[in-house]
Write a protein that holds these residues in place. Structure first.
Motif, PDB file in Angstrom:
ATOM      1  N   VAL A  61       0.852  -1.200   0.000  1.00  0.00           N
ATOM      2  CA  VAL A  61       0.000   0.000   0.000  1.00  0.00           C
ATOM      3  C   VAL A  61       0.885   1.246   0.000  1.00  0.00           C
ATOM      4  O   VAL A  61       0.650   2.180  -0.778  1.00  0.00           O
ATOM      5  CB  VAL A  61      -0.951  -0.002   1.222  1.00  0.00           C
ATOM      6  CG1 VAL A  61      -1.715   1.303   1.313  1.00  0.00           C
ATOM      7  CG2 VAL A  61      -1.887  -1.190   1.166  1.00  0.00           C
ATOM      8  N   ASP A  62       1.899   1.276   0.863  1.00  0.00           N
ATOM      9  CA  ASP A  62       2.818   2.415   0.896  1.00  0.00           C
ATOM     10  C   ASP A  62       3.543   2.575  -0.436  1.00  0.00           C
ATOM     11  O   ASP A  62       3.690   3.689  -0.941  1.00  0.00           O
ATOM     12  CB  ASP A  62       3.853   2.252   2.010  1.00  0.00           C
ATOM     13  CG  ASP A  62       3.341   2.716   3.351  1.00  0.00           C
ATOM     14  OD1 ASP A  62       2.270   3.359   3.390  1.00  0.00           O
ATOM     15  OD2 ASP A  62       4.010   2.453   4.361  1.00  0.00           O
ATOM     16  N   PHE A  63       3.986   1.485  -1.015  1.00  0.00           N
ATOM     17  CA  PHE A  63       4.730   1.538  -2.276  1.00  0.00           C
ATOM     18  C   PHE A  63       3.864   2.104  -3.402  1.00  0.00           C
ATOM     19  O   PHE A  63       4.284   3.009  -4.121  1.00  0.00           O
ATOM     20  CB  PHE A  63       5.236   0.134  -2.639  1.00  0.00           C
ATOM     21  CG  PHE A  63       6.171   0.106  -3.805  1.00  0.00           C
ATOM     22  CD1 PHE A  63       7.484   0.532  -3.661  1.00  0.00           C
ATOM     23  CD2 PHE A  63       5.751  -0.340  -5.044  1.00  0.00           C
ATOM     24  CE1 PHE A  63       8.359   0.508  -4.733  1.00  0.00           C
ATOM     25  CE2 PHE A  63       6.610  -0.369  -6.119  1.00  0.00           C
ATOM     26  CZ  PHE A  63       7.920   0.061  -5.968  1.00  0.00           C
ATOM     27  N   ILE A  64       2.651   1.602  -3.536  1.00  0.00           N
ATOM     28  CA  ILE A  64       1.753   2.061  -4.607  1.00  0.00           C
ATOM     29  C   ILE A  64       1.334   3.507  -4.401  1.00  0.00           C
ATOM     30  O   ILE A  64       1.343   4.301  -5.347  1.00  0.00           O
ATOM     31  CB  ILE A  64       0.528   1.126  -4.702  1.00  0.00           C
ATOM     32  CG1 ILE A  64       0.973  -0.248  -5.207  1.00  0.00           C
ATOM     33  CG2 ILE A  64      -0.543   1.708  -5.611  1.00  0.00           C
ATOM     34  CD1 ILE A  64      -0.088  -1.318  -5.119  1.00  0.00           C
ATOM     35  N   THR A  65       0.975   3.877  -3.171  1.00  0.00           N
ATOM     36  CA  THR A  65       0.550   5.260  -2.939  1.00  0.00           C
ATOM     37  C   THR A  65       1.710   6.239  -3.058  1.00  0.00           C
ATOM     38  O   THR A  65       1.501   7.388  -3.422  1.00  0.00           O
ATOM     39  CB  THR A  65      -0.157   5.428  -1.584  1.00  0.00           C
ATOM     40  OG1 THR A  65       0.714   4.985  -0.543  1.00  0.00           O
ATOM     41  CG2 THR A  65      -1.453   4.648  -1.548  1.00  0.00           C
ATOM     42  N   THR A  66       2.919   5.791  -2.781  1.00  0.00           N
ATOM     43  CA  THR A  66       4.078   6.661  -2.978  1.00  0.00           C
ATOM     44  C   THR A  66       4.278   6.924  -4.464  1.00  0.00           C
ATOM     45  O   THR A  66       4.583   8.048  -4.867  1.00  0.00           O
ATOM     46  CB  THR A  66       5.348   6.045  -2.367  1.00  0.00           C
ATOM     47  OG1 THR A  66       5.137   5.860  -0.976  1.00  0.00           O
ATOM     48  CG2 THR A  66       6.550   6.953  -2.561  1.00  0.00           C
ATOM     49  N   ILE A  67       4.091   5.917  -5.282  1.00  0.00           N
ATOM     50  CA  ILE A  67       4.209   6.108  -6.731  1.00  0.00           C
ATOM     51  C   ILE A  67       3.121   7.047  -7.236  1.00  0.00           C
ATOM     52  O   ILE A  67       3.390   7.957  -8.021  1.00  0.00           O
ATOM     53  CB  ILE A  67       4.127   4.749  -7.467  1.00  0.00           C
ATOM     54  CG1 ILE A  67       5.374   3.920  -7.180  1.00  0.00           C
ATOM     55  CG2 ILE A  67       3.962   4.948  -8.969  1.00  0.00           C
ATOM     56  CD1 ILE A  67       5.308   2.502  -7.680  1.00  0.00           C
ATOM     57  N   ILE A  68       1.902   6.866  -6.754  1.00  0.00           N
ATOM     58  CA  ILE A  68       0.766   7.653  -7.245  1.00  0.00           C
ATOM     59  C   ILE A  68       0.719   9.055  -6.638  1.00  0.00           C
ATOM     60  O   ILE A  68       0.552  10.048  -7.347  1.00  0.00           O
ATOM     61  CB  ILE A  68      -0.557   6.921  -6.966  1.00  0.00           C
ATOM     62  CG1 ILE A  68      -0.604   5.624  -7.784  1.00  0.00           C
ATOM     63  CG2 ILE A  68      -1.756   7.795  -7.289  1.00  0.00           C
ATOM     64  CD1 ILE A  68      -1.741   4.703  -7.424  1.00  0.00           C
ATOM     65  N   LEU A  69       0.873   9.144  -5.311  1.00  0.00           N
ATOM     66  CA  LEU A  69       0.693  10.419  -4.602  1.00  0.00           C
ATOM     67  C   LEU A  69       1.994  11.130  -4.249  1.00  0.00           C
ATOM     68  O   LEU A  69       1.972  12.280  -3.824  1.00  0.00           O
ATOM     69  CB  LEU A  69      -0.098  10.188  -3.308  1.00  0.00           C
ATOM     70  CG  LEU A  69      -1.472   9.544  -3.437  1.00  0.00           C
ATOM     71  CD1 LEU A  69      -2.041   9.244  -2.064  1.00  0.00           C
ATOM     72  CD2 LEU A  69      -2.394  10.437  -4.237  1.00  0.00           C
ATOM     73  N   GLY A  70       3.114  10.424  -4.346  1.00  0.00           N
ATOM     74  CA  GLY A  70       4.394  11.020  -3.980  1.00  0.00           C
ATOM     75  C   GLY A  70       4.748  10.848  -2.518  1.00  0.00           C
ATOM     76  O   GLY A  70       5.785  11.305  -2.072  1.00  0.00           O
ATOM     77  N   LYS A  71       3.876  10.202  -1.754  1.00  0.00           N
ATOM     78  CA  LYS A  71       4.137   9.910  -0.344  1.00  0.00           C
ATOM     79  C   LYS A  71       3.222   8.774   0.076  1.00  0.00           C
ATOM     80  O   LYS A  71       2.177   8.557  -0.542  1.00  0.00           O
ATOM     81  CB  LYS A  71       3.907  11.128   0.539  1.00  0.00           C
ATOM     82  CG  LYS A  71       2.481  11.616   0.549  1.00  0.00           C
ATOM     83  CD  LYS A  71       2.301  12.803   1.438  1.00  0.00           C
ATOM     84  CE  LYS A  71       0.837  13.237   1.404  1.00  0.00           C
ATOM     85  NZ  LYS A  71       0.561  14.282   2.319  1.00  0.00           N
ATOM     86  N   PRO A  72       3.593   8.055   1.112  1.00  0.00           N
ATOM     87  CA  PRO A  72       2.730   6.953   1.570  1.00  0.00           C
ATOM     88  C   PRO A  72       1.389   7.471   2.102  1.00  0.00           C
ATOM     89  O   PRO A  72       1.288   8.597   2.591  1.00  0.00           O
ATOM     90  CB  PRO A  72       3.526   6.301   2.697  1.00  0.00           C
ATOM     91  CG  PRO A  72       4.928   6.686   2.444  1.00  0.00           C
ATOM     92  CD  PRO A  72       4.863   8.046   1.820  1.00  0.00           C
ATOM     93  N   VAL A  73       0.411   6.633   2.005  1.00  0.00           N
ATOM     94  CA  VAL A  73      -0.921   6.965   2.503  1.00  0.00           C
ATOM     95  C   VAL A  73      -0.915   6.996   4.038  1.00  0.00           C
ATOM     96  O   VAL A  73      -0.075   6.353   4.665  1.00  0.00           O
ATOM     97  CB  VAL A  73      -1.954   5.949   1.968  1.00  0.00           C
ATOM     98  CG1 VAL A  73      -1.775   4.590   2.589  1.00  0.00           C
ATOM     99  CG2 VAL A  73      -3.368   6.431   2.180  1.00  0.00           C
ATOM    100  N   LEU A  74      -1.813   7.736   4.599  1.00  0.00           N
ATOM    101  CA  LEU A  74      -1.997   7.834   6.050  1.00  0.00           C
ATOM    102  C   LEU A  74      -0.756   8.347   6.780  1.00  0.00           C
ATOM    103  O   LEU A  74      -0.428   7.892   7.867  1.00  0.00           O
ATOM    104  CB  LEU A  74      -2.441   6.498   6.648  1.00  0.00           C
ATOM    105  CG  LEU A  74      -3.750   5.936   6.120  1.00  0.00           C
ATOM    106  CD1 LEU A  74      -4.003   4.545   6.699  1.00  0.00           C
ATOM    107  CD2 LEU A  74      -4.902   6.855   6.428  1.00  0.00           C
ATOM    108  N   THR A  75      -0.064   9.304   6.186  1.00  0.00           N
ATOM    109  CA  THR A  75       1.042   9.939   6.889  1.00  0.00           C
ATOM    110  C   THR A  75       0.675  11.349   7.330  1.00  0.00           C
ATOM    111  O   THR A  75       1.429  11.992   8.024  1.00  0.00           O
ATOM    112  CB  THR A  75       2.311  10.005   6.009  1.00  0.00           C
ATOM    113  OG1 THR A  75       2.001  10.648   4.778  1.00  0.00           O
ATOM    114  CG2 THR A  75       2.868   8.616   5.753  1.00  0.00           C
ATOM    115  N   ASP A  76      -0.484  11.805   6.894  1.00  0.00           N
ATOM    116  CA  ASP A  76      -0.964  13.110   7.325  1.00  0.00           C
ATOM    117  C   ASP A  76      -1.787  12.930   8.587  1.00  0.00           C
ATOM    118  O   ASP A  76      -2.107  11.821   8.987  1.00  0.00           O
ATOM    119  CB  ASP A  76      -1.799  13.769   6.222  1.00  0.00           C
ATOM    120  CG  ASP A  76      -0.969  14.096   5.001  1.00  0.00           C
ATOM    121  OD1 ASP A  76       0.214  14.432   5.162  1.00  0.00           O
ATOM    122  OD2 ASP A  76      -1.490  14.007   3.882  1.00  0.00           O
TER     123      ASP A  76
END
Length: 79
Positions: A61-76
């Motif tokens: 999940v972190d890998f895919i969202t980093t590619i798509i969003l530029g950062k891992p999900v749920l870090t905000d």
């Protein structure tokens, strides 16, 4: 905190490399520290769950969202 600031300022490739299996633990620690600093229980719980389940499946999940969003999900901040 310096660790959170350092992680926020990482270049894209650094964030991507830290999203790989085993090393993804870094993002779990980031979530825990950021949750404690911001007094955010939601982010703290997500960070703890990421420690437990991250190396099995959540790293993807972190890998895919980093590619798509530029950062891992749920870090905000989670409200």
């Amino acid at each position: 905190m310096e660790f959170v600031k350092w992680m926020d300022e990482l270049p894209f490739i650094g964030k991507l490399l830290l999203s790989l299996p085993i090393v993804d633990l870094t993002w779990a620690i980031y979530r825990i520290i950021k949750g404690v600093n911001n007094k955010n229980n939601g982010l703290l719980i997500v960070g703890i769950l990421w420690v437990v389940f991250g190396s099995y499946a959540l790293w993807l999940v972190d890998f895919i969202t980093t590619i798509i969003l530029g950062k891992p999900v749920l870090t905000d901040n989670l409200e």
